[in-house]
Every structure is written in C-alpha cells, then in structure tokens.
Design a protein around this motif. Sequence first.
Motif, PDB file in Angstrom:
ATOM      1  N   ARG A 239       0.779  -1.212  -0.052  1.00  0.00           N
ATOM      2  CA  ARG A 239       0.024  -0.002  -0.228  1.00  0.00           C
ATOM      3  C   ARG A 239       0.844   1.372  -0.026  1.00  0.00           C
ATOM      4  O   ARG A 239       1.761   1.400   0.780  1.00  0.00           O
ATOM      5  CB  ARG A 239      -1.045  -0.067   1.278  1.00  0.00           C
ATOM      6  CG  ARG A 239      -2.124  -0.850   1.082  1.00  0.00           C
ATOM      7  CD  ARG A 239      -3.076  -0.740   0.059  1.00  0.00           C
ATOM      8  NE  ARG A 239      -4.127  -1.467  -0.039  1.00  0.00           N
ATOM      9  CZ  ARG A 239      -4.174  -2.344  -1.188  1.00  0.00           C
ATOM     10  NH1 ARG A 239      -3.241  -2.663  -1.776  1.00  0.00           N
ATOM     11  NH2 ARG A 239      -5.293  -3.075  -1.070  1.00  0.00           N
ATOM     12  N   GLU A 245      -7.737   5.307   2.327  1.00  0.00           N
ATOM     13  CA  GLU A 245      -8.278   3.871   2.416  1.00  0.00           C
ATOM     14  C   GLU A 245      -9.020   3.666   3.759  1.00  0.00           C
ATOM     15  O   GLU A 245      -8.922   4.642   4.751  1.00  0.00           O
ATOM     16  CB  GLU A 245      -7.130   3.064   2.668  1.00  0.00           C
ATOM     17  CG  GLU A 245      -7.516   1.571   2.788  1.00  0.00           C
ATOM     18  CD  GLU A 245      -6.131   0.711   2.841  1.00  0.00           C
ATOM     19  OE1 GLU A 245      -5.769  -0.137   1.849  1.00  0.00           O
ATOM     20  OE2 GLU A 245      -5.597   0.697   4.011  1.00  0.00           O
ATOM     21  N   SER A 336     -10.281   1.013  -0.922  1.00  0.00           N
ATOM     22  CA  SER A 336      -8.957   1.931  -1.167  1.00  0.00           C
ATOM     23  C   SER A 336      -9.166   2.495  -2.562  1.00  0.00           C
ATOM     24  O   SER A 336      -9.640   1.772  -3.391  1.00  0.00           O
ATOM     25  CB  SER A 336      -7.509   0.998  -1.351  1.00  0.00           C
ATOM     26  OG  SER A 336      -7.476   0.272  -0.101  1.00  0.00           O
TER      27      SER A 336
END
Length: 507
Positions: A239, A245, A336
């Motif tokens: 990520r 997110e 996300s």
Amino acid sequence: MTRVVSLYFPTWPTDRLRRSMGQSALSAEIPMVMLGRQGNRRLVLAADAAAAGLGVRIGMPAAKAQALVARLEIRDADPAGDAEALERLALWILQRVAPIVAADHPDGIVIDTTGADHLHRGEAAMLDGLVGRLAMSGVAARAAVADTWGAAHALARFSPDGARIAAPGHGSSVIAALPIEALRLPSGMPAALRVLGFERINDLIARPRAPLALRFGPALGRRLDQAHGRAAEPIEPIRPAELTEVRRAFAEPISAAETIARYIGKLVHTLCMNLEQKGQGARRLDLICQRVDSRAQAIRVGMAKPVRDVKRLTRLLCDKIETIDPGFGIETMTLSAIIAEPLEARQMATSLIEDTEPDISDLIDTLANRVGERSIYRAAPVASDVPERSVNRVAALAPDTGASWPDAWPRPARLLLTPEPVETIALLPDHPPVSFTWRGVRRRVRRADGPERVFGEWWKRDAELVAIRDYFRVEDEAGERYWLYRAGDGEDEATGSQRWFIHGVFG
C-alpha cells in the motif's frame, strides 16, 4: 478458484542498476556482476545474463570471476536499493493489474489475479503483457500462474518454460517433477535433503510426514501444504503511503450479499468524505474482503474520470458482489482509492445560462467494468496517409485534439485489421479490376473510382522509400462497395509486388 501470478526477475540487481544509469548505462553485451561481503570473503551476489553465459555463478569468489572473464564490469551490491526498487515496481503493478500485489523478496513479485484476468484479455495475454512491458523497460522477467503462491513461485523459477500457465485445479502434478529448491525451504535444508536422496518434490510427497518433521521441523510440511493449496498463504498487499483507504472489521463474520452491499455503501460514503477533504475523486477502487480462513477476495472498479459520487461508486462495486466468495464469512472489508486525482467542484449549469453536453461517463464506467477497460475506446485520427496508421485507439473520454481525417477521398466504414489478398482480373497499369475473388466468392465489378495513390513513409522504414499503393473504390453487381488496392504502380516491381488486396468495406 484462487489464481496467483508469480513474477521472477533473474537478473534484477544488474537490470535495476542499468535502468538507474539512464543513457550512460553499459551495453547488455558487457558482462556485469555485483559483489558483496560474507565475512571476510568477497563473493558474487548477482550476475547479468552476459556474465552467466561466460560461466560466472552466484556465490563465486570475486577473484575467480575476474580470472574467468576478461573486462568484467564489477559493481558493489546494494540489497537495500534493490528491495526499495522492487517495492516501487510492485506499486506500479498494483495500479495496473490487480488489487492484491506484494513484493516477493529478493527477486520477485506475487499477484493475486483472481477474477481480474478477463480485464486483461485472459491469463496468457496478461502474462505476455507484463513480461513484454518489463522487457521494454530493460528488466528480464519470467512469469507463471497457478492456484497457489507456492506453485506459481516454483514454476516461474524452475519450469523450463519462460512463462507457464497451470490449469485451474491442477493439484500437485505441475510441480512434482521440479527440484526440491522450488519449495522455498530455509537455507541449508535442500542440501540436507539431497544427502538423504531426495531430489524432486515428488520424492517428498510420497513420504510420511512425521519422520521428516522430526528431522527438519514443521517448515517442510508447511511449504508442501501451501504449494498444494492445503494450507492458506495470505498475500499482504503493498500500500502506498498517501493511499486513501477505509476499513471495517466485523464482530461476527458476514456472508449474505445484502449485508455485503450495505457495508459497501457505508465504506464508500466514508471514503468519499475523505476524498472530499483532499479535493480528489477516485479513478480506481479496490475492495478487499478478508475471510475467516485467511484468504482474501478482491474486486476492482475503474472510472473514466475522477468520481466522488457515493451512489455511483456503490453501484459499480455492488455489480461485482456475485464474484465474491465469502466462504465461512468475511471478517474485514477494506476499500482503497488506488488511483485518485484532483476533482474540482463545478457550478451546475441551467438552461438559462448554457446548454450542457450529456454526461456519458457513468455508462462508460458500467460497460468498462463489465467487459474490460481496453474494450471501450474511440477512434482518433493520426497524421498519416497510410490507412492502417491513420487511426489510433484512445480512451473513451480522452480530450478532443481537434485533428480530423482528410475528406478529399472517402474512406470505408469498416477497415480490415490487415489487408487480405484477392485474385483479380485487371488491365495494368492504372485500370481498376474487372472482377475479383475474395474469400472464395467471385464478384464482378460494375462501377469503380480511382486510383488514389498512397506513397510509403520513407522516414519510418527504408523499404517504403519507393513503395506505392493504388486504391480503388469498386461496386459489384449486388451493390456492395469495397476498397481495393494494388501494391505497386503497375509497372515497376521495385514499388511493390503488383498484387491486389482488399482493405475495407463501405457501409
């Protein structure tokens, strides 16, 4: 069924170094090695294809490598830099391929492509595209796809094929003949197993587990079970730091489609509020559902332009709920905005002020997420007289550049992907055909117009310096109109083969 892609970069350290050097990079024909220290010894930790072809091996002493290869290019190894670059490459793949991507240190990347391959025209096209794009960037890669991370990892590194696609539900047969090193065992264990006579994975499959576990510990059995799908091996997706997110954990696992849809709506609402604070809209959303058995289910939706509409994003995600297999229940849902772009607030126009163009982006998003983003496009003109080069595919909502096709000569509504040869009866050098045979059917020409002469683009290829095509519009006795051309001027063989082809059909 879960499908996992493993990418293996056999010469990652040297490939990364050459990429970082830019235009000053050494030629790939110059052998290069990366050296590092293990205790007081200076050893080869990485070697490119040229050095490996000359006999240099990983773990070889530096002095031996220098004696073996003259004019060997030597650089210091940078494991930290290699790992950082691998993480950046994983982020690049995350934005373009699938929602679950992770670096497989030190020389690979693992991708969970379950349900995402159809967006890339199938698994074979997806692997070819990945390997091809990496090769164009100067990174050698091998790829494999299988039902488990362990099987895909083994095939990518030890299969004799450069790219390998294992059939869904393959079981243990696809890796049974591979060496035991393919199981990702701890250092030193493969050598100890070989002393006992184990050479292939199939030798371990048939043996009782208890004696092996007593001798080598639980790692051997765990790796076998992971490779065969009997034990879960979750992929922790990478990520980016600036990622927007939101996450929701459940006290009791959920599995009903209606419940999943309700919480999708709540996650989208929270995500859109976070995006509004940043002045952004989502271009790509990933929803990852973590099941109680440690397996993940993921869905991805893309938008043609930045969007922050809660109802629209919720609908796009809910359209794919049927692709989620909740198993025994979902315990965590993570949403996300993998790609987010600035979204400026605009004043809504009224009929008293101006006429607004209809917004078709919602329709485009719906279709693109059903059939794939590459399947939704529009044709844009390109400045070229060669017909097959005068059109290009662009995104459906790409801005209009103002370019247009020349209207001096009409063009067919349907241009064939590649010109197809036809048999003709024609009077040379500049007369249209009297009849032609295409796909086994003979057609007599009733009317014709032409020729329109098209010259080759000499600045692209030397072979086109004197190349000529003469195009004719012809109509047969049934009223069907076609676009034919003769390769050459009808006299000089240097200008073309003088054969006839059909290139398009008028509506």
